[in-house]
Design a protein around this motif. Sequence first.
Motif, mmCIF file in Angstrom:
data_model
loop_
_atom_site.group_PDB
_atom_site.id
_atom_site.type_symbol
_atom_site.label_atom_id
_atom_site.label_comp_id
_atom_site.label_asym_id
_atom_site.label_seq_id
_atom_site.Cartn_x
_atom_site.Cartn_y
_atom_site.Cartn_z
ATOM 1 N N ASP A 28 0.833 -1.201 0.000
ATOM 2 C CA ASP A 28 0.000 0.000 0.000
ATOM 3 C C ASP A 28 0.872 1.257 0.000
ATOM 4 O O ASP A 28 0.540 2.244 -0.660
ATOM 5 N N SER A 29 1.989 1.218 0.716
ATOM 6 C CA SER A 29 2.872 2.389 0.717
ATOM 7 C C SER A 29 3.416 2.634 -0.686
ATOM 8 O O SER A 29 3.553 3.788 -1.108
ATOM 9 N N TRP A 30 3.716 1.590 -1.418
ATOM 10 C CA TRP A 30 4.181 1.741 -2.801
ATOM 11 C C TRP A 30 3.063 2.308 -3.680
ATOM 12 O O TRP A 30 3.294 3.202 -4.491
ATOM 13 N N ASP A 31 1.863 1.778 -3.505
ATOM 14 C CA ASP A 31 0.718 2.287 -4.283
ATOM 15 C C ASP A 31 0.493 3.771 -4.001
ATOM 16 O O ASP A 31 0.237 4.557 -4.915
ATOM 17 N N ARG A 32 0.590 4.150 -2.739
ATOM 18 C CA ARG A 32 0.413 5.560 -2.373
ATOM 19 C C ARG A 32 1.514 6.420 -2.978
ATOM 20 O O ARG A 32 1.263 7.525 -3.464
ATOM 21 N N ASN A 33 2.751 5.928 -2.943
ATOM 22 C CA ASN A 33 3.858 6.660 -3.539
ATOM 23 C C ASN A 33 3.578 6.932 -5.022
ATOM 24 O O ASN A 33 3.781 8.048 -5.502
ATOM 25 N N ASN A 34 3.133 5.916 -5.733
ATOM 26 C CA ASN A 34 2.851 6.099 -7.159
ATOM 27 C C ASN A 34 1.677 7.046 -7.373
ATOM 28 O O ASN A 34 1.711 7.888 -8.274
ATOM 29 N N LEU A 35 0.656 6.942 -6.556
ATOM 30 C CA LEU A 35 -0.492 7.854 -6.658
ATOM 31 C C LEU A 35 -0.044 9.297 -6.444
ATOM 32 O O LEU A 35 -0.475 10.203 -7.172
ATOM 33 N N ILE A 36 0.812 9.520 -5.477
ATOM 34 C CA ILE A 36 1.334 10.866 -5.211
ATOM 35 C C ILE A 36 2.081 11.386 -6.434
ATOM 36 O O ILE A 36 1.908 12.537 -6.841
ATOM 37 N N LEU A 37 2.887 10.546 -7.027
ATOM 38 C CA LEU A 37 3.650 10.950 -8.207
ATOM 39 C C LEU A 37 2.717 11.309 -9.368
ATOM 40 O O LEU A 37 2.900 12.326 -10.040
ATOM 41 N N ILE A 38 1.703 10.516 -9.567
ATOM 42 C CA ILE A 38 0.756 10.793 -10.656
ATOM 43 C C ILE A 38 -0.080 12.029 -10.325
ATOM 44 O O ILE A 38 -0.348 12.852 -11.214
ATOM 45 N N ASN A 39 -0.457 12.207 -9.073
ATOM 46 C CA ASN A 39 -1.168 13.431 -8.680
ATOM 47 C C ASN A 39 -0.314 14.661 -8.950
ATOM 48 O O ASN A 39 -0.811 15.684 -9.422
ATOM 49 N N LEU A 40 0.972 14.575 -8.623
ATOM 50 C CA LEU A 40 1.891 15.681 -8.882
ATOM 51 C C LEU A 40 1.949 15.969 -10.384
ATOM 52 O O LEU A 40 1.851 17.123 -10.811
ATOM 53 N N LEU A 41 2.078 14.934 -11.173
ATOM 54 C CA LEU A 41 2.105 15.072 -12.630
ATOM 55 C C LEU A 41 0.830 15.739 -13.141
ATOM 56 O O LEU A 41 0.876 16.671 -13.948
ATOM 57 N N GLN A 42 -0.311 15.291 -12.667
ATOM 58 C CA GLN A 42 -1.588 15.817 -13.148
ATOM 59 C C GLN A 42 -1.868 17.230 -12.649
ATOM 60 O O GLN A 42 -2.674 17.944 -13.242
ATOM 61 N N ALA A 43 -1.189 17.648 -11.597
ATOM 62 C CA ALA A 43 -1.390 18.997 -11.059
ATOM 63 C C ALA A 43 -0.479 20.037 -11.711
ATOM 64 O O ALA A 43 -0.581 21.227 -11.389
ATOM 65 N N LEU A 44 0.393 19.599 -12.610
ATOM 66 C CA LEU A 44 1.316 20.538 -13.245
ATOM 67 C C LEU A 44 0.558 21.618 -14.004
ATOM 68 O O LEU A 44 -0.442 21.331 -14.675
ATOM 69 N N PRO A 45 1.046 22.838 -13.947
ATOM 70 C CA PRO A 45 0.435 23.907 -14.739
ATOM 71 C C PRO A 45 0.813 23.732 -16.214
ATOM 72 O O PRO A 45 1.747 22.982 -16.525
ATOM 73 N N PRO A 46 0.129 24.422 -17.111
ATOM 74 C CA PRO A 46 0.528 24.370 -18.523
ATOM 75 C C PRO A 46 2.001 24.745 -18.662
ATOM 76 O O PRO A 46 2.485 25.690 -18.039
ATOM 77 N N GLY A 47 2.721 23.969 -19.430
ATOM 78 C CA GLY A 47 4.143 24.201 -19.610
ATOM 79 C C GLY A 47 5.003 23.633 -18.503
ATOM 80 O O GLY A 47 6.231 23.724 -18.568
ATOM 81 N N GLY A 48 4.407 23.046 -17.492
ATOM 82 C CA GLY A 48 5.149 22.533 -16.344
ATOM 83 C C GLY A 48 6.116 21.416 -16.674
ATOM 84 O O GLY A 48 7.142 21.270 -16.020
ATOM 85 N N LEU A 49 5.820 20.628 -17.691
ATOM 86 C CA LEU A 49 6.726 19.537 -18.057
ATOM 87 C C LEU A 49 8.066 20.051 -18.573
ATOM 88 O O LEU A 49 9.073 19.357 -18.507
ATOM 89 N N VAL A 53 -3.291 23.463 -2.044
ATOM 90 C CA VAL A 53 -3.808 22.701 -3.185
ATOM 91 C C VAL A 53 -3.056 21.383 -3.335
ATOM 92 O O VAL A 53 -3.670 20.327 -3.474
ATOM 93 N N ILE A 54 -1.729 21.456 -3.311
ATOM 94 C CA ILE A 54 -0.937 20.253 -3.569
ATOM 95 C C ILE A 54 -0.855 19.336 -2.349
ATOM 96 O O ILE A 54 -0.725 18.118 -2.499
ATOM 97 N N GLY A 55 -0.954 19.893 -1.153
ATOM 98 C CA GLY A 55 -0.840 19.087 0.070
ATOM 99 C C GLY A 55 -1.777 17.892 0.129
ATOM 100 O O GLY A 55 -1.332 16.759 0.378
ATOM 101 N N PRO A 56 -3.079 18.088 -0.106
ATOM 102 C CA PRO A 56 -3.989 16.932 -0.055
ATOM 103 C C PRO A 56 -3.694 15.875 -1.126
ATOM 104 O O PRO A 56 -4.027 14.707 -0.948
ATOM 105 N N LEU A 57 -3.064 16.284 -2.226
ATOM 106 C CA LEU A 57 -2.755 15.358 -3.316
ATOM 107 C C LEU A 57 -1.442 14.607 -3.096
ATOM 108 O O LEU A 57 -1.151 13.649 -3.812
ATOM 109 N N THR A 58 -0.666 15.084 -2.123
ATOM 110 C CA THR A 58 0.636 14.461 -1.876
ATOM 111 C C THR A 58 0.737 14.019 -0.414
ATOM 112 O O THR A 58 0.477 12.864 -0.102
ATOM 113 N N TRP A 59 1.086 14.917 0.477
ATOM 114 C CA TRP A 59 1.237 14.539 1.888
ATOM 115 C C TRP A 59 -0.031 13.928 2.447
ATOM 116 O O TRP A 59 0.026 13.006 3.261
ATOM 117 N N GLY A 60 -1.169 14.439 2.008
ATOM 118 C CA GLY A 60 -2.437 13.906 2.500
ATOM 119 C C GLY A 60 -2.639 12.438 2.169
ATOM 120 O O GLY A 60 -3.287 11.707 2.925
#
Length: 168
Positions: free
Chosen positions: A15-36, A152-159
Amino acid sequence: MASASDNKLLEVILDSWDRNNLILINLLQALPPGGLEARALPSSPTVAEMFTHMHFVRLIFLSEDVPECAVSLPEREWVREGNPDVIANELERSAGAVRHAVESRIRSGEAMNLHYDHPLLYLQHMIWHEGYHHGQIKLALKAAGHPFDDEVIGPLTWGIWMDKTQKR
């Protein structure tokens, strides 16, 4: 012989691994335009390159340590992929392969082939490595003038780490 508490601990580890990956994908999806395309310094990798590097690192170690669970490697490690959906799909693919490999080796009691004394150490290395790049990504965005709002980002990562009801 594995006990019921061993199985529960394995579930928590995975579950910790699953959460880690979810956090990474949440971070990716929260990027602003041009963030990549953001980077901390002119010589630093782009955010896209860091995400594709993390995917590659998961798989290269997997191929060396649990080859029976290996999946195809990307042709290159540091890729400037412009489509976040492509990156997310690749992260999901590599996360699933890592999860399966770690679970398989822990359940079988079989050692890792090359780098780690225990499958859990591989998983911990991946989480530590990805946390390092998570911080680099946030720094790159800040340097590019696009800092995340912590509210905004806290609930998607640390949360995700602290949510007692989190289930994927």
